[in-house]
Design an enzyme around this catalytic site. Structure first.
Site, short mmCIF file in Angstrom:
data_model
loop_
_atom_site.label_atom_id
_atom_site.label_comp_id
_atom_site.label_asym_id
_atom_site.label_seq_id
_atom_site.Cartn_x
_atom_site.Cartn_y
_atom_site.Cartn_z
N HIS A 220 0.81 -1.22 0.00
CA HIS A 220 0.00 0.00 0.00
C HIS A 220 0.84 1.27 0.00
O HIS A 220 0.30 2.36 -0.13
CB HIS A 220 -0.97 0.00 1.19
CG HIS A 220 -0.35 0.30 2.51
ND1 HIS A 220 -0.41 1.55 3.08
CD2 HIS A 220 0.32 -0.49 3.39
CE1 HIS A 220 0.20 1.53 4.26
NE2 HIS A 220 0.66 0.32 4.46
N CYS A 347 1.56 6.35 11.87
CA CYS A 347 1.43 5.47 13.03
C CYS A 347 1.71 6.21 14.33
O CYS A 347 1.53 5.66 15.41
CB CYS A 347 2.39 4.29 12.90
SG CYS A 347 2.14 3.35 11.38
#
Length: 703
Positions: A220, A347
């Site tokens: 991705h 993240c």
């Protein structure tokens, strides 16, 4: 009900956060859809449908090996890079135990700027396997390059070393050839993992010609779907499967293969190998894009500083900071302008500073204000052109909100009037502003917001009447230094240890709601600011009144004072109490709340489809609680009445409108639903009894 098929990108969205994830290319999406619909067989089945699936699997593996230069070794399809990292760490540590190595006192080396998945995986498996090794971060220099001397010193005692090819926040590229020389000179057999997630499609790889043992990749990050990746494992490298049960992937990774995802990788690999393709731009074109974007950013933000050197970075990443402007303000206004960027690793999106820039030894303000702008190899020139124009629009909105100072004499109308609450984490400071008089007072300034207050004063040409605190301050305090900077415009030179001007009027009559003497008052336009007490003073504020009128206590700034038995002698029933610390985002409170009395209204919970209907009603009041600059860039075009009331101005809104809008249908709206949830809860506490908010915010509103 909002279903997945109802969610669409916003009109004219400019996506510049490709290091976090990328859109799926149309030809890759077609391969996924075709495989799900037409080639749905299990690659382990021996019938024709299974054999067709097996062909896609085997051919994708062959093409992948060609892309990364792995004519030897294994390419194992995984769910993504995180699984590949776990597998590599498990393999290395398990082998150390099986080989009888003494693991206690040994090192697990990793780059200080590694993605958090690496040190967390090392810590997890180190504890689970009981290897008792010491995790040790390899320092980097100000360019983000690993300290080779440190590696050489610690490698002989290491169980494993983990580095990355390209950093996800800065785009800094490590010199793998030089690293390899150092690693193999000092530890020929140590397992070496290289995170290659950000490298795919941005440079040539010949992994079989290196001694890299493990290299995880993720689909991705380069126009493939989420949930698919692969791991390169060097020939003869130690290996322990993370997932067992079925023997798929030659026993390296059990579980029925994600064939649609693998088909996506097949198409991606074909593109990467096609010398005639026009989808992925050459390095020179990508570098030109970066230069064009940087030029636009420098024009929009004159105090911009780059956080990495281009000579050490891939051309698809820009990491920068703007002095005096927090990353959150830039991100929010960019988002309102439909430019998608990041404040660092996706993240770590809740972290207020960059651990990568900290490791590089950059200044605190750069770490706290960092913005990452990243595009992909398939980016088109038209996207870059549109982004440059939109960046200037966003900067103009920041200038209008006085978050950026202009070098012209533009007279920006920031619409600030009355009490403004600024906050840093849970700590609050307050500005008392009289817009017509261009006068202001500051209560309990916070070091991290001093620059913002200075900008506002310079931008709006305010005359600052006082900078006061609710506890004594030294000469080197933020309040004292801010007073020195700001008070040239009007503060009295003589002030006591809380900043209260010694010449404050002594003949102001005590406010109607106050039962104790006050220490004079200070005029801020037609507002009166009173002080009660001197050691831990409380400040009382009236709304604008005529010179001869009796004042009421409309606002009270109480610092850390919370005892109702103390405060009730200086507060009225409807006084809005403003605290120095606000851990629960209460924004303000009233005396009855402090006493534990009174019942708030209940938030109206309505389904998203009903909210859309509410937004179409003329009688609905929509409170857009985004900051002014966000509202300016993307004003809400709705049949309902819209008011822009950021959380910074919600205190004043409560005072001005608690009677007007008590029973009116109100919907609070913001970018994500977080700020609107806060505003809606505050309104219900103050007696607004017909309030809802849009869960999911503008992200889920139709374009």
């Amino acid at each position: 009900m909002v279903t997945p098929v109802h969610i669409r990108p916003k009109d004219d969205e400019i996506y510049l956060d490709c290091n976090a994830t990328t859109p799926v290319l149309p030809q890759i999406a077609r391969a996924v859809s075709h495989t799900m619909e037409q080639v749905f067989g299990n690659p382990s089945s021996s019938h024709i449908t299974g054999l067709q699936a097996r062909y896609i699997l085997d051919n994708a593996r062959r093409l992948g090996c060609e892309v990364i230069g792995a004519e030897r070794g294994q390419l194992v399809f995984t769910s993504g890079a995180t699984e590949g990292i776990q597998t590599a760490v498990l393999s290395a540590l398990t082998a150390a135990r099986k080989q009888g190595q003494v693991t206690a006192g040994k090192y697990l080396l990793y780059g200080a700027t590694e993605h958090k998945a690496v040190p967390q995986a090392l810590a997890h498996w180190n504890e689970l396997l009981g290897t008792k090794a010491e995790l040790k971060a390899i320092p980097v220099d100000r360019n983000g390059l690993l300290d080779l001397d440190f590696i050489a010193q610690h490698l002989p005692h290491a169980l494993m070393i983990s580095t990355m090819a390209v950093n996800n926040e800065t785009g800094v590229r490590q010199d793998l050839a030089t690293l390899e020389k150092v690693i193999r000179q000092h530890a020929p057999g140590v397992p070496w993992m290289v995170d290659c997630v950000q490298m795919l499609g941005k440079g040539q790889l010949q992994l079989a010609q290196t001694s890299i043992d493990y290299a995880p990749f993720s689909g991705h990050k380069l126009y493939g779907p989420k949930g698919i990746g692969f791991l390169y494992v060097r020939e003869h490298a130690v290996f322990t499967p993370l997932i067992i049960g079925g023997g798929q992937e030659q026993g390296f990774r059990s579980g029925t293969e994600n064939l649609p995802g693998i088909a996506a990788m097949h198409t991606l690999f074909e593109l990467l190998l096609d010398r005639e393709q026009q989808v992925f731009k050459p390095v020179a074109t990508l570098a030109a894009y970066r230069e064009q974007l940087l030029a636009a950013l420098r024009t929009a933000f004159p105090t911009l500083e780059l956080n990495h050197a281009f000579e050490y970075s891939v051309p698809t990443t820009l990491n920068f900071s703007v002095r005096g402007v927090p990353s959150r303000d830039i991100m929010d206004v960019f988002d309102a302008a439909n430019i998608r960027v990041s404040s660092g690793s996706a993240c770590s999106s809740k972290v207020t500073r960059s651990y990568v820039l900290d490791a590089m030894g950059l200044d605190d303000w750069r770490s706290q204000s960092a913005i990452r702008l990243s595009f992909g190899p398939a980016t088109e020139q038209a996207t870059v052109d549109a982004a440059c124009a939109r960046i200037e629009e966003a900067a103009q909105a920041l200038r209008h909100s006085c978050l950026l100072l202009s070098d012209t004499n533009e007279d920006f109308d920031s619409e600030l009037d009355g009490v403004v609450q600024l906050r840093f984490d849970a700590q609050c400071c307050y500005l008392v502003i009289d817009r017509s008089a261009r006068e202001m007072a500051v209560i309990d300034p916070i070091p991290q917001l001093a620059d913002r207050i200075e900008k506002l004063v310079a931008c709006q040409h305010y005359r600052v009447k006082a900078v006061v605190t609710t506890e004594p301050q030294g000469d080197d305090s933020t309040a004292a230094m801010l007073a020195q900077l700001l008070c040239a415009s009007g503060c009295d030179a003589e002030r006591d240890n809380v900043g209260w001007p010694l010449a404050a009027q002594a003949d102001c009559s005590t406010p109607i709601d106050c039962d104790v003497p006050t220490d004079g008052c200070l005029l801020v336009g037609n507002r009166r600011l009173y002080r009660v007490g001197s050691r831990q003073p409380v400040y009382l504020l009236s709304s604008p009144i005529e010179p001869t009128a009796g004042a009421r206590v409309d606002f009270a700034f109480v610092g850390e004072q919370a005892a109702p038995q103390v405060l009730e002698s200086v507060l009225g029933e409807h006084t809005l109490v403003c605290r120095k610390w606000d851990d629960d985002f209460a924004i303000a409170s009233q005396l009855r709340e402090l006493k534990g009395e009174g019942q708030p209204c209940q938030l109206v919970n309505i389904a998203p489809e009903q909210q859309q209907e509410w937004l179409r009603r003329p009688e609905t009041l929509v409170l857009d609680v985004r900051e002014q600059q966000e509202h300016q860039v993307t004003p809400l075009q709705l049949p309902a009445q819209v008011m822009n009331v950021p959380l910074t101005r919600l205190v004043q809104f409560l005072y001005d409108h608690r009677e007007d809008f008590k029973n009116r249908p109100i919907i609070c709206l913001c970018r994500s639903g977080n700020r609107s949830a806060v505003a809606a809860q505050v309104l219900t506490r103050f007696g607004f009894c017909n309030v809802s908010h849009v869960s999911g915010g503008m992200a889920l509103l139709a374009s």
